[in-house]
Design an enzyme around this catalytic site. Structure first.
Site, short mmCIF file in Angstrom:
data_model
loop_
_atom_site.label_atom_id
_atom_site.label_comp_id
_atom_site.label_asym_id
_atom_site.label_seq_id
_atom_site.Cartn_x
_atom_site.Cartn_y
_atom_site.Cartn_z
N PHE A 77 0.81 -1.22 0.00
CA PHE A 77 0.00 0.00 0.00
C PHE A 77 0.84 1.26 0.00
O PHE A 77 0.31 2.34 0.02
CB PHE A 77 -0.91 0.01 1.23
CG PHE A 77 -1.77 -1.20 1.29
CD1 PHE A 77 -2.95 -1.23 0.57
CD2 PHE A 77 -1.39 -2.31 2.00
CE1 PHE A 77 -3.75 -2.35 0.59
CE2 PHE A 77 -2.18 -3.43 2.02
CZ PHE A 77 -3.36 -3.46 1.31
N VAL A 128 5.99 2.33 4.79
CA VAL A 128 5.65 2.16 6.20
C VAL A 128 6.80 2.71 7.02
O VAL A 128 7.96 2.38 6.77
CB VAL A 128 5.43 0.67 6.54
CG1 VAL A 128 5.04 0.52 8.00
CG2 VAL A 128 4.34 0.10 5.65
N LYS A 176 1.41 3.75 8.25
CA LYS A 176 1.23 3.17 6.90
C LYS A 176 0.72 4.31 6.03
O LYS A 176 -0.38 4.81 6.24
CB LYS A 176 0.22 2.03 6.98
CG LYS A 176 0.23 1.11 5.79
CD LYS A 176 -0.76 -0.03 6.00
CE LYS A 176 -0.21 -1.18 6.79
NZ LYS A 176 0.46 -2.18 6.01
N ASP A 223 -5.33 -12.36 2.39
CA ASP A 223 -3.93 -12.31 1.99
C ASP A 223 -3.05 -12.67 3.18
O ASP A 223 -2.05 -12.01 3.44
CB ASP A 223 -3.62 -10.89 1.48
CG ASP A 223 -2.41 -10.86 0.54
OD1 ASP A 223 -1.99 -11.95 0.11
OD2 ASP A 223 -1.90 -9.77 0.25
#
Length: 619
Positions: free
Chosen positions: A63, A66, A81, A174
């Site tokens: 995404f 981090v 994040k 996931d």
């Protein structure tokens, strides 16, 4: 399934294992000491987000970046994040992402990484999450295969966390080594729960290529729907790795790996106990319909051995029969977190209790599915109960569970400003296609439309326009009490699945369609071919062409099913394609028309829906 004694090779595999998993850069790797790092007053203040001083970048996840950070006031470490809004705009609609993330803030479980807060800026959404410094799989690599008692302790924590999320309608999808972190007491903390929803649309799992070794057969074969069963498969692979020190399905060559997974070909070493072997063979089942469920795992004898009380799920049979209490603490917490109105929450609870008393659905059944406010209330109420139980049992996990959230950053909006935030319906159904928020809850200026939601938003808009038309002489309802409309894709049904499939086959037959004989794995999918009548206006329709469609039945929740229609391309009729030199052009024309015009598909889907309606009335 053959069994063989692996003996020595297991030790070698733990080395290979490292090779497989550590080409992923991931966020929570860190070598820092456990005590708080005093923040250097000379540190660059530009390296701050809100009240958090950034210490270093931990890695790059699916995404975005981090970072490890520390709260300026308390010194508490957190991970940040950072999701770039540009990446979301491509794959999804931002309003929905923010709703999903706000729902994830309600999840509280000792073995799930907590989402403390969300900082929003013009370009980024920053999730402030609990920091855990170790990965379970680094631990496995160092130790090789584990004794069964130790593996079972980790496995119980993983399954309890997964069960908690499934009960609240969130599937991880996931589960893989990078998402299983450890705190200083070696307790598992699962990261990224609920985030797969944000990154996917109808064609599932764009980000799964990182660890295909853990992905279920239905995920790698690109099935449209992958529900809670995918988490069971991935947990089975994780249990196998802990017990055997190597992967059940492994191959350097990805197509060969996919073949092994799709065929479910793996070996069980002889040193495993009968109980462990039995559980693995029930979890690693290729057909998701035959795979063991999370609840069945929790009933398994091998699994239940030495199970700590705090991991047992609440007794659902008690909840179902009892009234839902009105708890003022929970209500005030919920109105702050999600921006719901106190009166709205109470009226929803009373309505659910009235329906239950009238002999209708129990509070946790039908009403729960029709109202996200009730979902959120029950989730938060369960959190409060869990805290009370943990305190009673004086569990060592109470600290981890109650660890204070960092104080809010000065850049957070005040709680009141979230009151117009849309609901969280998208998170509250197992698949990402199921619901679309009611338009009345969307801020006027920011309607952003998901490609997959277009028909529903349009219908909702048209209905709303009718209601607001002064000629209709309908008094406008009070906005706070407005009944929310739920829009679904396909057709919903409460009939038995086999009856539904029978009705669809009957309707297809009446309309002259043909279908492929279903395999056992695809019992709930119908692959249809349909002659589309030619229209003289388009030269491409001068020949009769076959349109392909996939019809699939999903389970939304117990006794509630969804029939989904999916366009599957065009096919030239075989008798006309022989000796045709211009076949390539024809095929190209077909593809072009297919990509620009949705009408043939919508036309046939409409005819099928009407045929089903006629059948159900005459039946």
């Amino acid at each position: 399934m053959s069994e063989q004694n692996q003996g020595q090779p297991d030790q070698q595999h733990s080395g290979d294992h490292q090779h497989h998993h550590h080409h992923h850069h991931h966020h929570h790797h860190s070598q820092q000491p456990a005590q708080p790092i005093p923040i250097d007053p000379n540190v660059n203040p530009a390296n701050r987000i809100g009240r958090y001083q950034i210490i270093k970048t931990l890695g790059e996840g699916s995404f975005g970046k981090v970072k490890l950070a520390q709260h300026v006031g308390t010194g508490q470490k957190v991970a940040l994040k950072i999701i770039n809004r540009k990446t979301l705009a491509k794959s999804d609609m931002q309003g929905r992402v923010e709703r999903e993330i706000s729902y994830l803030r309600l999840l509280r479980h000792p073995h799930i990484i907590k989402l403390y807060d969300v900082i929003k800026s013009k370009d980024e959404i920053i999730m402030v999450i609990e920091f855990a410094g170790k990965e379970l799989f680094d631990y496995i690599v160092q130790r090789g295969k584990m004794p069964e008692d130790e593996a079972r302790r980790f496995f119980q924590q993983i399954i309890a966390a997964v069960e908690y999320c499934h009960r609240h309608k969130i599937v991880h999808r996931d589960l893989k080594p990078e998402n299983l972190l450890l705190d200083d007491q070696l307790n598992v903390k699962i990261a990224d729960f609920g985030l797969s929803n944000i990154m996917t649309d109808g064609n599932f799992l764009k980000t799964s290529c990182g660890s295909p070794n853990y992905a279920a057969p239905e995920v790698i074969s690109g099935k449209l729907y992958a529900g809670p069963e995918v988490d069971v498969w991935s947990s089975g692979v994780i249990l196998y790795v802990m017990l055997c020190g190597r992967l059940p399905f492994d191959d350097e060559f990805i197509p060969a790996l996919f073949k092994k997974i799709s065929n479910g070909v793996y070996t069980l070493p002889n040193y495993l106990s009968p109980g462990a072997k039995h559980l693995l063979t029930r979890m690693l089942v290729v057909n998701p319909l035959n795979r063991i469920t999370i609840h069945e795992i929790m009933e398994d004898e091998w699994f239940k051995q030495d199970m700590p009380d705090y991991l047992l799920p609440p007794d659902l049979s008690k909840i179902k029969t009892s009234k839902i209490d009105i708890d003022e603490d929970v209500i005030s917490a919920l109105s702050v977190t999600m921006g719901y109105d106190r009166d709205e929450i109470i009226s929803v609870i009373e309505k659910a209790n009235r329906e239950a008393a009238a002999g209708g659905a129990t509070p946790t059944n039908q009403s729960k599915s029709t109202n996200e406010v009730l979902d959120a209330y029950l989730l938060m109420k369960e959190n409060h109960t869990l805290v009370k139980d943990l305190k009673k049992s004086k569990s060592e996990n109470i600290e981890s569970f109650l660890s204070l959230s960092p104080p809010p950053s000065s850049s957070f909006p005040n709680p009141g400003s979230t009151s117009s935030a849309p609901g969280v319906q998208q998170s509250l159904t197992y698949q990402t296609l199921a619901t679309v928020p009611d338009l009345s809850t969307l801020p006027n200026s920011t309607i952003a439309i998901l490609p997959t939601s277009l028909p529903s938003i349009h219908r909702a808009y048209m209905m709303e326009t009718k209601v607001n038309d002064p000629q209709q002489q309908i008094p406008a309802p009070q906005p706070t009490k407005k009944l929310k409309t739920r829009w679904h894709f396909g057709i919903r049904s409460r009939s038995y699945p086999l009856d539904v499939m029978g009705e669809i086959y009957r309707a297809l037959k009446n309309l002259g369609a043909e279908w492929a004989k279903p395999t056992e794995e695809e019992l709930w999918t119908i692959r249809v071919r349909w002659k589309y009548d030619s229209t003289p206006q388009l030269r491409v329709w001068q020949r009769t062409n076959l349109m392909k469609m996939q019809i699939q039945l999903f389970q939304l929740e117990p006794n509630n099913y969804l029939v989904d229609f999916k366009f599957d391309g065009w096919e030239q009729t075989s008798d006309e394609s022989k000796n045709d030199a211009s076949l390539d052009y024809k095929q190209q024309d077909l593809d072009e028309v297919g990509s620009f015009s949705a009408y043939p598909f919508l036309h046939l889907a409409t005819r099928l829906i009407m045929e089903l309606a006629v059948n159900s009335q005459s039946g």
